[in-house]
Design an enzyme around this catalytic site. Sequence first.
Site, PDB file in Angstrom:
ATOM      1  N   SER A 214       0.792  -1.225   0.000  1.00  0.00           N
ATOM      2  CA  SER A 214       0.000   0.000   0.000  1.00  0.00           C
ATOM      3  C   SER A 214       0.824   1.274   0.000  1.00  0.00           C
ATOM      4  CB  SER A 214      -0.940   0.004   1.211  1.00  0.00           C
ATOM      5  OG  SER A 214      -0.210  -0.031   2.429  1.00  0.00           O
ATOM      6  N   HIS A 242      -5.761  -3.683  -1.179  1.00  0.00           N
ATOM      7  CA  HIS A 242      -5.574  -2.639  -2.183  1.00  0.00           C
ATOM      8  C   HIS A 242      -5.626  -3.215  -3.599  1.00  0.00           C
ATOM      9  CE1 HIS A 242      -4.695   0.720   0.527  1.00  0.00           C
ATOM     10  NE2 HIS A 242      -4.162  -0.196   1.311  1.00  0.00           N
ATOM     11  N   LYS A 273     -12.590  -0.510   1.691  1.00  0.00           N
ATOM     12  CA  LYS A 273     -11.925   0.286   0.651  1.00  0.00           C
ATOM     13  C   LYS A 273     -12.796   0.299  -0.605  1.00  0.00           C
ATOM     14  CE  LYS A 273      -7.256  -0.114   2.491  1.00  0.00           C
ATOM     15  NZ  LYS A 273      -7.627  -0.633   3.826  1.00  0.00           N
TER      16      LYS A 273
END
Length: 427
Positions: A214, A242, A273
């Site tokens: 990340s 991610h 996310k």
Amino acid sequence: MSLAKAARSLVPSARGLLQVSAGAPGRTYAAVAAARAVLETELDSIRAAGTWKGERIITSKQGAQINVDGSRGNILNFCANNYLGLSSHPDVVQAGIDALKTYGAGLSSVRFICGTQDLHKHLEQKLAEFHEREDCILYASCFDANAGLFEVMLGPDDAVLSDELNHASIIDGIRLCRAKRLRYKHMDLGDLETKLRESQSSRMRLVVTDGVFSMDGDVAPLEGICDLAEQYGAMVFIDECHATGFLGPRGRGTDELLGVMDRVHIVNSTLGKALGGAAGGYTVGPKPLIDLLRQRSRPYLFSNSLPPPVVGCATRAVELLLASNEIAQSMTAKTMRFRNKMTQAGFTISGSAHPICPVMLGDARLASLMSDDMLKLGVYVIGFSYPVVPKGKARIRVQISAAHTDEDIDRCVDAFIQTGRKHGVVS
């Protein structure tokens, strides 16, 4: 001895006890004052180093444009993990409202007592389907998923081989297990092979890596990792926080992007996310492992169930991705637009083709000052410095969202150029 004499003999002892008791609060206050002084000294050192992390206050919903307390007008947001722009998607929001009305605000219970509703099982089934794995277990966060996996799966006869730059939650989770721990150099297949040779006497071996790292936006070499794991009889785990939702042709993640979905055995990821951005994490993998986690994983057993509105939002987000890959496919062109324009302007951008675009600056104070100046120009970004990243590698981490327009991206680049010239980063 008469009763009166006995009573008189007790008076000095009682007075002594009272004196000790009277002094105890004073000693307690002294201890608190000493601790406060230690803490204030540590805080002062953070401020002096220019690495103080303030919290800006957002007064609107999450999105490509937000309102920030103390700033006028709409601010372009280029540092959220809202990769697909689903945090405020009307369908996702409505699904949360519907779940709130139907199932209530929360369960007031852990899953195994009276905290499992049909919507929890439905989301777990959808996530297993999305990742093409046998089963799924939900957690309050992916941090909890990482904290709850390794201790249950691995014992003293096993070994875990971890990339040295894995996320802090992976590191903490591995610390909880009793397996032999080996750390290999970042994305270094040669060093990984060395560690695999060293651990051949172990009962089970698990190679652990972030799918995408990340802080730098670099993608793990999963094909090579899987080749080595198969050669040496190890399993592979990836953290896909991610990557889930937007990497790969259908947004399934790093394993799909690199063509190894059937060779990666365990995936941990997040609902916080790309998948709606609210909260929650999960593990997908072999059903026996998921069943064992339900029995023994401490973060699962001792944490309240995910609130129904969160589950409703995440379920709708997954359904949107299962129905179409259009949103995920829009990410590539926008990411490369930003990277190419910033590179042409003279900035150093770490990583490759990932929406995480770290603008490398080196100095922590510079990263902080530049991010403050960017906000004055209407662009919200944050400087990252030690201990979040290694000393000397401070950066401003920009994150591209499907919700950003080309005009948004160009405005962000222009603000970087203006701020970079002010601080002597670019000419």
